[in-house]
Enzyme design. Sequence first.
Site, PDB file in Angstrom:
ATOM      1  CG  ASP A  42     116.653 -61.747   8.827  1.00  0.00           C
ATOM      2  OD1 ASP A  42     115.761 -61.219   8.134  1.00  0.00           O
ATOM      3  OD2 ASP A  42     116.451 -62.154   9.999  1.00  0.00           O
ATOM      4  CB  SER A  43     115.068 -61.122   3.020  1.00  0.00           C
ATOM      5  OG  SER A  43     115.796 -59.932   2.776  1.00  0.00           O
ATOM      6  CG  ASP A  81     117.091 -57.767   9.349  1.00  0.00           C
ATOM      7  OD1 ASP A  81     116.478 -57.037  10.152  1.00  0.00           O
ATOM      8  OD2 ASP A  81     116.563 -58.260   8.327  1.00  0.00           O
ATOM      9  CE  LYS A 109     114.353 -55.173   9.265  1.00  0.00           C
ATOM     10  NZ  LYS A 109     113.861 -56.529   9.551  1.00  0.00           N
ATOM     11  CD  GLU A 111     111.950 -60.777  12.372  1.00  0.00           C
ATOM     12  OE1 GLU A 111     111.294 -61.711  12.886  1.00  0.00           O
ATOM     13  OE2 GLU A 111     112.490 -60.884  11.259  1.00  0.00           O
ATOM     14  CD  GLU A 178     107.538 -58.865   6.453  1.00  0.00           C
ATOM     15  OE1 GLU A 178     108.529 -58.577   7.152  1.00  0.00           O
ATOM     16  OE2 GLU A 178     107.549 -59.756   5.583  1.00  0.00           O
TER      17      GLU A 178
HETATM   18  O1  KIV Z   1     114.885 -59.194   5.893  1.00  0.00           O
HETATM   19  C1  KIV Z   1     114.298 -58.334   5.224  1.00  0.00           C
HETATM   20  O2  KIV Z   1     114.546 -58.113   4.038  1.00  0.00           O
HETATM   21  C2  KIV Z   1     113.278 -57.542   5.908  1.00  0.00           C
HETATM   22  C3  KIV Z   1     112.345 -56.740   5.051  1.00  0.00           C
HETATM   23  C4  KIV Z   1     111.371 -57.628   4.434  1.00  0.00           C
HETATM   24  C5  KIV Z   1     111.704 -55.639   5.806  1.00  0.00           C
HETATM   25  O3  KIV Z   1     113.161 -57.589   7.092  1.00  0.00           O
END
Ligand code: KIV
Length: 260
Positions: A42-43, A81, A109, A111, A178
């Site tokens: 989600d970056s 994510d 994924k 958090e 992270e």
């Molecule tokens: O969103 C993302 O790219 C991430 C990485 C930084 C691990 O969670």
Amino acid sequence: MKHSELNIFKENGQKIACLTAYDASMAKLIDSAGVDIILIGDSLGMVIQGAENTRSVSMKDMLYHTEIVAKACKQALVIADMPFHSYENAQTALANAKELINNGANMVKLEGGSENTEVIKALVSNDINVCGHLGLQPQLVVDSSGYKVQGRDKDSAQIILDNAKILDSLGVDILVLECVPSNLAKSITNSVTIPTIGIGAGKECDGQVLVSYDMLGISLGKQPRFVRNFLNSENTITAAVKAFVLEVKQGNFPAESESY
Ligand code: KIV
């Protein structure tokens, strides 16, 4: 890489190389260059959408990017994510995770630690593969001042370690760490049965992940110390990605100067 190979990599001490991708061309290139895991992070909120943080990314965004990336991947394990607010309770999380899997993700994924116990139980009992994410949790960061190393003192380090053990016992398959000190990442890596993938977490993790735009020098502005621009010493993007994979596999990335 297959999901079933994750623990074999850890047992054999083989490092795992992971990069983010958000579009088909980059996914195809990264996949062919030998990266083990491709993360639709989600970056993309910052990288693709120009937002200040990841919190505005929606399920619709994640489904779109997951579908186009997954279609382009032939060998890498694809992790998507779960965006902010998409896993607030077990029922919502399960419905959203199923959609990401239907769109081609092999794993989702999310958090956080023990606060996600019911959510993770619901996912695992429905055969959804789960990647955890501890340390700096970008979905809790509102502006750039929030990007800080986590777990520097004894108490906060203990909380992260305890949460890692909880995620492991709940059946999470792999864990992103992270921005934590290398010695904390090392003790987590030695305390859990699942592979750890570090970003700003030192070289003792079982694998490494970077945002692809960062390691190719596309992201402008001051980069965190854990970012290495692999295109600086290579002529093509494919060569830069291959160099990343090699440096991770040989345990040369990150260097101490790129760690906390
Ligand atoms: O969103 C993302 O790219 C991430 C990485 C930084 C691990 O969670």
